[in-house]
Design an enzyme around this catalytic site. Structure first.
Site, PDB file in Angstrom:
ATOM      1  N   CYS A   1      -2.589   3.763   6.122  1.00  0.00           N
ATOM      2  CA  CYS A   1      -2.959   4.925   5.292  1.00  0.00           C
ATOM      3  C   CYS A   1      -4.240   5.584   5.798  1.00  0.00           C
ATOM      4  CB  CYS A   1      -3.207   4.512   3.837  1.00  0.00           C
ATOM      5  SG  CYS A   1      -2.070   3.291   3.192  1.00  0.00           S
ATOM      6  N   ASP A   2      -5.228   4.781   6.171  1.00  0.00           N
ATOM      7  CA  ASP A   2      -6.571   5.337   6.373  1.00  0.00           C
ATOM      8  C   ASP A   2      -7.085   5.303   7.812  1.00  0.00           C
ATOM      9  OD1 ASP A   2      -6.692   5.748   3.634  1.00  0.00           O
ATOM     10  OD2 ASP A   2      -7.472   3.743   3.246  1.00  0.00           O
TER      11      ASP A   2
ATOM     12  N   CYS B   1      -5.739  -0.615   3.719  1.00  0.00           N
ATOM     13  CA  CYS B   1      -4.508  -0.133   4.343  1.00  0.00           C
ATOM     14  C   CYS B   1      -4.814   0.651   5.612  1.00  0.00           C
ATOM     15  CB  CYS B   1      -3.751   0.745   3.336  1.00  0.00           C
ATOM     16  SG  CYS B   1      -2.271   1.484   4.048  1.00  0.00           S
TER      17      CYS B   1
END
Ligand code: NAP
Length: 307
Positions: A138-139, A135
């Protein structure tokens, strides 16, 4: 609601499920929607959505997800944040067992989508969250000023790879063939991005690193040559697998585990409908998932009126 029987249970809170629930709730059908994580499904972890009609200025995935959830709730959808473990039919009534209790309904809409696929190479699992990610939204921000690799040649790999260039100094896209699967517009954008480099005909054989990712071992499929490649992060976008394990023979699936439906989105079990990426033959676009959610809701409504 141990003995209460609702009209429709929607399983999955992505675009298809939230749209289905909006339609059934607005039709005055008592609707419960089950979501095991956060509403939005795959769009909840997509940074920008460029091809959902009506938002030429760009809208983020989480924002669309939040608005869809709010809209479904506004018309009465009750969202249950719990995982569905199994389904059963007792006469005309369905029993939906979650981790905490059994819910009952007169119709079911399967909108449980698909989850990212792992590569299945050594050290991938152990280093997930330590440099291996699925992701970018997200990261990505953890990799400011770092060099990254992206694995895959589809829309997700290129879209997320382009997004990662906001943080990374270099993004190497490693693809197992020499031809990309991604749509031409994303291919053009990736090729024009000075931070993106492609490595063709190559697969990752293992992820290297003890406590965090330090690199990957690569194999060129044309020459059979192997080499190690240093990197700070490995982002994997090699497709999805259907979230149909819990169905365990309850409805008919195709050979890949996707739910088989008729043109009216009915399944092999009367009263069970399927929409979105869980459905065999779905085109896997947000707008299509929403359209199918609407169709499944109307089919469920028709079923309930004529049952
Ligand atoms: P996808 O289209 O299935 O592409 C997966 C990619 O990973 C392919 O290039 C495939 O290679 C590669 N791959 C699969 N297994 C592999 C393995 N074991 N090792 C190495 N590479 C592997 O998946 P996706 O990109 O996640 O897209 C899924 C669906 O969502 C598609 O329909 C896509 O159009 C849609 N989507 C759309 C957008 C958008 O419209 N902007 C954004 C994201 C996703 P091969 O090409 O050799 O098979």
């Amino acid at each position: 609601m141990s003995e209460e029987i609702c009209d429709v249970i929607v399983i999955g809170g992505g675009g298809s499920g939230l749209t289905a629930a909006l339609y059934t709730s607005r039709a005055n059908l008592k609707t419960f929607l089950f979501e095991k994580l956060i509403a939005g499904g795959q769009i909840a972890v997509t940074n920008e959505v460029e091809n959902y009609p009506g938002f030429p200025e760009l809208i983020t995935g989480p924002e669309i997800a939040m608005r869809m959830e709010e809209q479904a709730k506004k018309y009465g959808t009750q969202i249950v944040y719990d995982e569905v473990k199994s389904l059963k039919k007792d006469g005309a009534i369905f029993e939906v067992a979650s981790s905490s209790k059994v819910y009952k309904s007169k119709a079911i809409i399967l909108a449980c989508g698909a989850s990212f696929r792992m590569l299945g190479v050594p050290r991938e699992k152990e280093l997930t969250g330590r440099g291996v990610s699925y992701c970018a939204t997200c990261d990505g921000a953890f990799f400011k000023g770092k060099e990254l690799i992206v694995i895959g040649g589809g829309d997700s790999a290129l879209q997320e790879g382009i997004f990662l260039t906001r943080f990374a100094t270099k993004v190497t896209v490693i693809h197992r063939r020499d031809k990309l699967r991604a749509s031409p517009i994303l291919q053009d954008r990736a090729r024009q991005n000075p931070k993106i480099v492609f490595v063709w005909d190559t697969v990752v054989e293992k992820v290297i690193g003890e406590k965090k990712v330090e690199g990957v071992s690569l194999k060129n499929l044309k020459t059979n040559q192997t080499s190690d490649f240093k990197t700070d992060g490995v982002f994997i976008f090699v497709g999805h697998d259907p979230n149909s394990k819990f169905l365990n023979g309850f409805v008919e699936l195709d050979e890949h585990g996707y739910v088989k439906t008729s043109e009216f989105l009915t399944t092999s079990v009367p009263g069970v409908f399927a929409a979105g990426e869980i459905r065999a033959g779905a085109v896997k676009q947000l707008v299509a998932a929403c359209g199918e959610g609407c169709e499944a809701a109307l089919a469920a409504q028709y079923y309930l009126e004529n049952a």
